[in-house]
Design a protein around this motif. Structure first.
Motif, mmCIF file in Angstrom:
data_model
loop_
_atom_site.group_PDB
_atom_site.id
_atom_site.type_symbol
_atom_site.label_atom_id
_atom_site.label_comp_id
_atom_site.label_asym_id
_atom_site.label_seq_id
_atom_site.Cartn_x
_atom_site.Cartn_y
_atom_site.Cartn_z
ATOM 1 N N MET A 1 0.852 -1.200 0.000
ATOM 2 C CA MET A 1 0.000 0.000 0.000
ATOM 3 C C MET A 1 0.886 1.247 0.000
ATOM 4 O O MET A 1 1.748 1.400 0.865
ATOM 5 C CB MET A 1 -0.915 0.009 1.239
ATOM 6 N N GLU A 2 0.670 2.106 -0.951
ATOM 7 C CA GLU A 2 1.455 3.334 -1.051
ATOM 8 C C GLU A 2 0.623 4.498 -0.522
ATOM 9 O O GLU A 2 -0.467 4.786 -1.022
ATOM 10 C CB GLU A 2 1.864 3.587 -2.511
ATOM 11 N N LEU A 3 1.132 5.184 0.513
ATOM 12 C CA LEU A 3 0.410 6.275 1.150
ATOM 13 C C LEU A 3 1.239 7.549 1.120
ATOM 14 O O LEU A 3 2.469 7.512 1.282
ATOM 15 C CB LEU A 3 0.086 5.913 2.604
ATOM 16 N N TYR A 35 -4.645 8.101 8.581
ATOM 17 C CA TYR A 35 -4.038 6.809 8.901
ATOM 18 C C TYR A 35 -3.189 6.982 10.159
ATOM 19 O O TYR A 35 -2.368 7.913 10.236
ATOM 20 C CB TYR A 35 -3.174 6.310 7.747
ATOM 21 N N GLU A 80 -0.832 -5.005 7.608
ATOM 22 C CA GLU A 80 0.073 -5.230 6.485
ATOM 23 C C GLU A 80 1.424 -5.675 7.054
ATOM 24 O O GLU A 80 1.996 -4.985 7.919
ATOM 25 C CB GLU A 80 0.234 -3.952 5.647
ATOM 26 N N LYS A 87 -7.356 3.151 10.040
ATOM 27 C CA LYS A 87 -7.828 4.066 8.992
ATOM 28 C C LYS A 87 -9.118 4.739 9.474
ATOM 29 O O LYS A 87 -10.083 4.071 9.832
ATOM 30 C CB LYS A 87 -8.089 3.294 7.697
#
Length: 428
Positions: A1-3, A35, A80, A87
């Motif tokens: 997951m790219e945040l 987040y 993850e 979230k």
């Protein structure tokens, strides 16, 4: 997951109490996602004891933010690579502005999203959010002040045998359904921010001040204080019909009362200025902000037509028997002057409404003989005058002063008392 952080995404390594400011900012703007357990660079580091943190967030939403924001937020636990993080998805709220309950509806309590940060909202932005959410009616809008007391209102209600419970406050429009004070509440509270400014002038113009006052507090305090002050300056003249003496006030008390009530109940309170009362030797002016309600002409108002601008306030005054019925104020004022040589005047312009009540004994000052006015004005500060007073007022010699005093006696404006050096003149 790219945040990564943006206008609608906020990344937090750990949970802190400041999180509620971010939540408020998103709810007051376009919504967004927070987040927790993620570094600013987007790396997921996870959090310890995630169940406890989620409970802390839920408690904070319930206890620290008003109005209730919980229905616009979903809290999700994600995982993850064996790392748990949280979230928070925040939707744009429908009851903006949301604010910190301990701070209230002011910049230190209301936040909005600005770029990638959350910033305090300006007072203008807060007012705009309230107006967009609550509508145009000033009374129903949420008050920017929430620390309100109602000591004077309670006194007035108790005098009339009326209760002041939470249910009653909601029925009166003082408290909203979600227990937030409205502008109606602010108006009748002890902290009302509006005022009445009272000025007393010498003569018939604004050249010389005699006194000035400002009345603050609850509208009931302002009404009482203004009425008492006018009553103090409202002179009494004695008239005789055969052997019967009648005391007559300069301004009919019922007309004063109705004009004051109209100015307080029907003014536009979204304007921050004061209501003005100006007292001259020949008239009383009451100027309230807002003019007539749009669509209502002055002619219609004088016929008895009425459309209250502040329906909740008018209903409360009606319930407290301060006003008898809607639309009767102007007709009552007119009836007080029925058959008199002077009549009240009403003027409505954009943004203001003015009532002028003439002094019913002022015909002596308006007899068409302007040359007597300097002498008549002497009686505003003293009960009797001398010939030398007259000379000084006119700036003339003895002969001219004597002739003017004689004319005024013949016209019935003044009366001579005493003889020789003890000669004095009094108002008839």
């Amino acid at each position: 997951m790219e945040l990564f952080e943006s206008e609608i995404v906020e990344l937090k390594e750990i949970y802190t109490s400041d999180l509620k400011k971010e939540i408020i900012a998103f709810a007051n703007t376009n919504g967004g996602t927070i987040y927790i357990g993620v570094q600013d660079n987007g790396k997921i580091i996870g959090i310890d004891n995630p169940d406890f943190v989620m409970q802390q967030i839920s408690n904070s939403l319930r206890d620290s933010i008003r109005p209730d924001i919980s229905m616009f937020i979903t809290i999700t636990l994600l995982q993850e690579e064996k790392k748990f993080f949280i979230k928070l998805n925040i939707s744009q709220g429908t009851k903006k502005p949301y604010y910190l309950s301990e701070k209230g509806l002011k910049p230190t309590g209301v936040y909005v999203r600005s770029g990638t940060t959350s910033a305090p909202a300006s007072e203008d932005a807060i007012r705009m959010m309230i107006k967009m959410t609550d509508g145009e009616a000033f009374e129903r809008n949420r008050s920017l002040l929430q620390n309100l007391t109602f000591n004077r209102l309670k006194e007035e209600l108790q005098k009339r045998g009326l209760d002041f419970t939470e249910v009653q406050m909601k029925n009166l429009g003082i408290l909203s359904s979600d227990n937030i004070y409205t502008n109606m509440g602010l108006l009748v509270s002890d902290q009302c921010k509006h005022s009445i400014k009272f000025a007393i002038f010498q003569g018939t113009d604004k050249l010389v001040f005699k006194d000035r006052k400002e009345f603050t507090g609850s509208l009931f305090d302002q009404l009482t204080d203004a009425y008492k002050t006018i009553d103090f300056y409202n002179g009494t003249k004695a008239t005789f019909h055969d052997l019967l003496r009648t005391d007559e006030r300069d301004y009919p008390v019922d007309a004063v009362r109705e004009a004051l009530l109209n100015a307080i109940v029907h003014r536009e309170y979204s304007f921050s200025g004061s209501t003005f009362i100006n007292l001259y030797s020949d008239r009383l002016e009451i100027i309230s902000l807002g003019g007539l309600v749009s669509g209502l002409s002055l002619e219609a108002a004088m016929l008895g037509a009425s459309q209250p601008r502040n329906e909740k306030l008018a209903a409360l005054f009606y319930r407290m028997k301060l006003i008898e019925a809607y639309g009767t104020g102007i007709s009552k004022i007119l009836s007080c002057y029925k058959g008199l040589p002077v009549q009240p005047k009403f003027e409505s312009v954009e943004g203001a409404f003015q009532v002028v009540l003439p002094n019913i004994h002022a015909e002596k000052l308006n007899s068409g003989n302007e040359k007597y006015l300097p002498i008549l004005r002497l009686f505003e500060n003293q009960k009797e005058i001398t010939r030398s007073d007259t000379e000084q007022a006119l700036g003339s010699g003895t002969t001219h002063a004597i002739n003017i005093l004689k004319e005024m006696q013949e016209k019935g404006l003044i009366k001579k008392v005493g003889r020789g050096r003890l000669t004095r003149y009094i108002m008839k």
